[in-house]
Design an enzyme around this catalytic site. Structure first.
Site, PDB file in Angstrom:
ATOM      1  N   TYR A   1      -1.993  -0.894  10.520  1.00 20.79           N
ATOM      2  CA  TYR A   1      -2.017  -1.223   9.091  1.00 20.79           C
ATOM      3  C   TYR A   1      -0.776  -0.658   8.413  1.00 20.79           C
ATOM      4  O   TYR A   1      -0.116  -1.350   7.632  1.00 20.79           O
ATOM      5  CB  TYR A   1      -3.288  -0.652   8.468  1.00 20.79           C
ATOM      6  CG  TYR A   1      -3.413  -0.878   6.973  1.00 20.79           C
ATOM      7  CD1 TYR A   1      -3.872  -2.101   6.484  1.00 20.79           C
ATOM      8  CD2 TYR A   1      -3.089   0.121   6.068  1.00 20.79           C
ATOM      9  CE1 TYR A   1      -3.997  -2.315   5.118  1.00 20.79           C
ATOM     10  CE2 TYR A   1      -3.215  -0.081   4.701  1.00 20.79           C
ATOM     11  CZ  TYR A   1      -3.674  -1.301   4.239  1.00 20.79           C
ATOM     12  OH  TYR A   1      -3.788  -1.508   2.874  1.00 20.79           O
TER      13      TYR A   1
ATOM     14  N   SER B   1       0.866  -1.183   0.000  1.00 20.52           N
ATOM     15  CA  SER B   1       0.000   0.000   0.000  1.00 20.52           C
ATOM     16  C   SER B   1       0.896   1.225   0.000  1.00 20.52           C
ATOM     17  O   SER B   1       2.045   1.165   0.464  1.00 20.52           O
ATOM     18  CB  SER B   1      -0.887   0.009   1.245  1.00 20.52           C
ATOM     19  OG  SER B   1      -1.559   1.248   1.390  1.00 20.52           O
TER      20      SER B   1
END
Length: 295
Positions: free
Chosen positions: A168, A155
């Site tokens: 995350y 990401s």
């Protein structure tokens, strides 16, 4: 996926027609779009997902594509035995695996101090340990054979820190570094390792997050865009691909700003609050599914 002209000491990069591609978390979202993208190019695809029923439904739907050869299996990426069994079944039914896409991941949002320890452990187990174990199991097979490709879905949160998704970010930073290290470690064995770094993807993971609409053209992509980047990463052998490419360049420029200017940019784009102040109803639906055990 090798050709006679391929060097045994360098990864071979070309089209994926006839290749066997295994995808974790392949029942929905980016995983499903990636399965469809590989099938469209003549690959044989294996979908692994903890939601075995949905994985089966997805496989049946994608099997309607012309010439599609696709199967599904139950897969728990937090269990290395499950990962090994999944790849064994794929190779028994479809043939030697050429590509593993480590896609399974979760992204609960909210203040870090309000995050339960059990949810922290789930993110570490799925987002990071699942990638490490998948790469270990596939890497042992690929390096022995002298070919193969491992693509890890990271990401753009793996190259910056975003309030509201601290754990995350930690897992995705780790995936980026892990992928870069394995890219160098495995390349002389003929194995390619790459990371794909999407921005905000229009899936359940990001539903309800609060970025301003004027920023959408820069930050937001569809699962199909990420899928194309995965196929491109296999085809080119690049170690890192950002989606959209322009966002990676912009973030690089922002990170080079003085701290005061950087904070002003984060405030203007709502990067400082988008995940902390996400729309509650949309996030609650996703969080409820996560607490039910799905990824």
């Amino acid at each position: 996926m090798q050709t006679p002209s391929s060097s045994p000491n360098r990864p071979a990069h070309h089209n994926v027609r006839g290749a066997v591609v295994a995808i974790t978390g392949g029942a929905r979202g980016i995983g499903r779009a990636t399965a469809e993208a590989f099938l469209a190019r003549g690959a044989r695809v294996a979908i692994g997902d903890i939601d075995a029923e949905l994985a089966g439904t997805t496989a049946r739907e994608l099997a309607g594509m012309q010439g599609a050869e696709v199967r599904s299996w139950s897969l728990d990426v937090t269990d290395r035995t499950s990962v090994a069994t999944f790849l064994d079944r794929v190779e028994h039914d479809l043939g030697t695996v050429d590509v593993l896409v480590n896609n399974a991941g979760i992204m609960p949002t909210g203040a870090f101090l309000e995050e339960s320890e059990s949810m922290t452990e789930r993110m570490l187990s799925i987002n990071l340990r699942g990638v490490i174990d998948g790469s270990r199991v596939a890497g042992a097979r690929f390096t022995t054979r002298g070919h193969g490709s491992i693509i890890n879905i990271a990401s753009l949160a793996g190259v910056l820190g975003v309030p509201g998704v601290a754990t995350y970010c930690a897992t995705k930073h780790a995936v980026v570094g892990f992928s870069e290290a394995l890219h160098r470690e495995f390349r002389d064995a003929g194995v390619h390792v790459g990371a794909v770094l999407p921005g905000v993807v229009r899936t359940e993971l990001s539903e309800g997050t609060g970025f301003p609409s004027w920023l959408e053209w820069l930050t937001t992509v569809d699962p199909e865009d990420v899928a194309e980047a995965v196929v491109r990463a296999v085809g080119t052998g690049k170690p890192k691909v950002t989606v959209p490419a322009r966002l990676g360049a912009v973030l690089g420029a922002v990170n080079a700003l003085p701290e005061r200017a950087k904070r002003a940019a984060e405030k203007a784009t709502r990067l400082d609050s988008a995940f902390l102040q996400a729309e509650p109803t949309a996030r609650d639906r996703y969080h409820q599914r996560l607490t039910g055990g799905s990824a």
